[in-house]
Design an enzyme around this catalytic site. Structure first.
Site, short mmCIF file in Angstrom:
data_model
loop_
_atom_site.label_atom_id
_atom_site.label_comp_id
_atom_site.label_asym_id
_atom_site.label_seq_id
_atom_site.Cartn_x
_atom_site.Cartn_y
_atom_site.Cartn_z
N GLU A 211 45.58 35.40 46.66
CA GLU A 211 46.66 34.48 46.99
C GLU A 211 47.43 34.17 45.70
O GLU A 211 46.89 34.31 44.60
CB GLU A 211 46.10 33.20 47.60
CG GLU A 211 45.40 33.41 48.93
CD GLU A 211 46.33 33.92 50.02
OE1 GLU A 211 47.50 33.50 50.08
OE2 GLU A 211 45.88 34.75 50.82
N ARG B 278 52.79 39.39 62.21
CA ARG B 278 53.29 40.38 61.25
C ARG B 278 52.79 41.76 61.65
O ARG B 278 51.69 41.90 62.20
CB ARG B 278 52.77 40.06 59.84
CG ARG B 278 53.20 38.71 59.33
CD ARG B 278 52.53 38.40 58.01
NE ARG B 278 51.08 38.25 58.18
CZ ARG B 278 50.27 37.71 57.28
NH1 ARG B 278 50.74 37.28 56.14
NH2 ARG B 278 48.98 37.61 57.51
N ARG C 261 52.44 43.30 56.83
CA ARG C 261 51.21 42.99 56.09
C ARG C 261 50.51 44.31 55.86
O ARG C 261 50.32 45.09 56.80
CB ARG C 261 50.36 42.03 56.92
CG ARG C 261 48.98 41.76 56.38
CD ARG C 261 49.01 40.71 55.30
NE ARG C 261 47.70 40.20 55.00
CZ ARG C 261 46.73 40.87 54.42
NH1 ARG C 261 46.88 42.12 54.09
NH2 ARG C 261 45.58 40.30 54.17
#
Length: 171
Positions: free
Chosen positions: A71, A105, A63
């Site tokens: 999004e 992540r 990330r």
């Protein structure tokens, strides 16, 4: 017999010392363990700010630190993903890991083969909000806003964290 006991005690002390020094050298301090750098090939683009990079034979989700792209269901979400794909897909990148997020992540700065930061490029293109106190990212976002680049062409773009909050409230 007392001499033998002293030697055994001495050997034990030496082994304990060697073990302690070995642990101190091999196990880095907690703050240091979180940040490191690795290189790998980008094998998947999940969205504008999340990619998978092959490290040690396994794809690792990364990330992008300090930024947040729209999004995929938001305006400019697919543009951000396509932009990331154009710059990074199939490329050998360097990831400067800064920790991990709640989803496991890696959080990091992704450096492209030419040395540019993917994180900065997304903000400069107006395809991401800066979410850190990084002055360079703040300046890039301010410039993108001023020139109405990317998502800043919208009158009132919705930040992805507000979009996610509204989406989860509907559930």
């Amino acid at each position: 017999m007392p001499r033998m006991r002293r030697l055994t005690s001495l050997y034990r002390s030496v082994w304990v010392s060697v073990f302690a020094v070995t642990l101190a050298v091999l196990l880095p301090a907690p703050g240091f363990a979180k940040s490191f750098t690795f290189a790998g090939v980008v094998v998947k683009i999940h969205d504008g700010d999340t990619i998978s990079v092959v490290r040690r034979g396994h794809a690792e989700k990364v990330r992008l630190a300090g930024i947040d792209c729209p999004e995929l269901r938001q305006s400019f979400g697919h543009r951000a993903k396509n932009f990331t794909s154009r710059l990074a897909s199939g490329q050998m990148v360097t990831v400067r890991v800064q920790g991990s997020d709640d989803h496991g992540r890696r959080l990091g700065v992704v450096l492209l083969p030419d040395g540019r930061s993917l994180n900065r490029e997304l903000v400069a293109a107006g395809l991401a909000w800066k979410t850190s106190k990084n002055k360079q990212l703040a300046q890039l976002e301010q410039n993108a806003r001023r020139t109405k680049r990317g998502l800043w062409a919208d009158d009132d773009p919705t930040p992805p964290w507000e979009y996610r909050k509204a989406k989860s409230a509907k559930r």
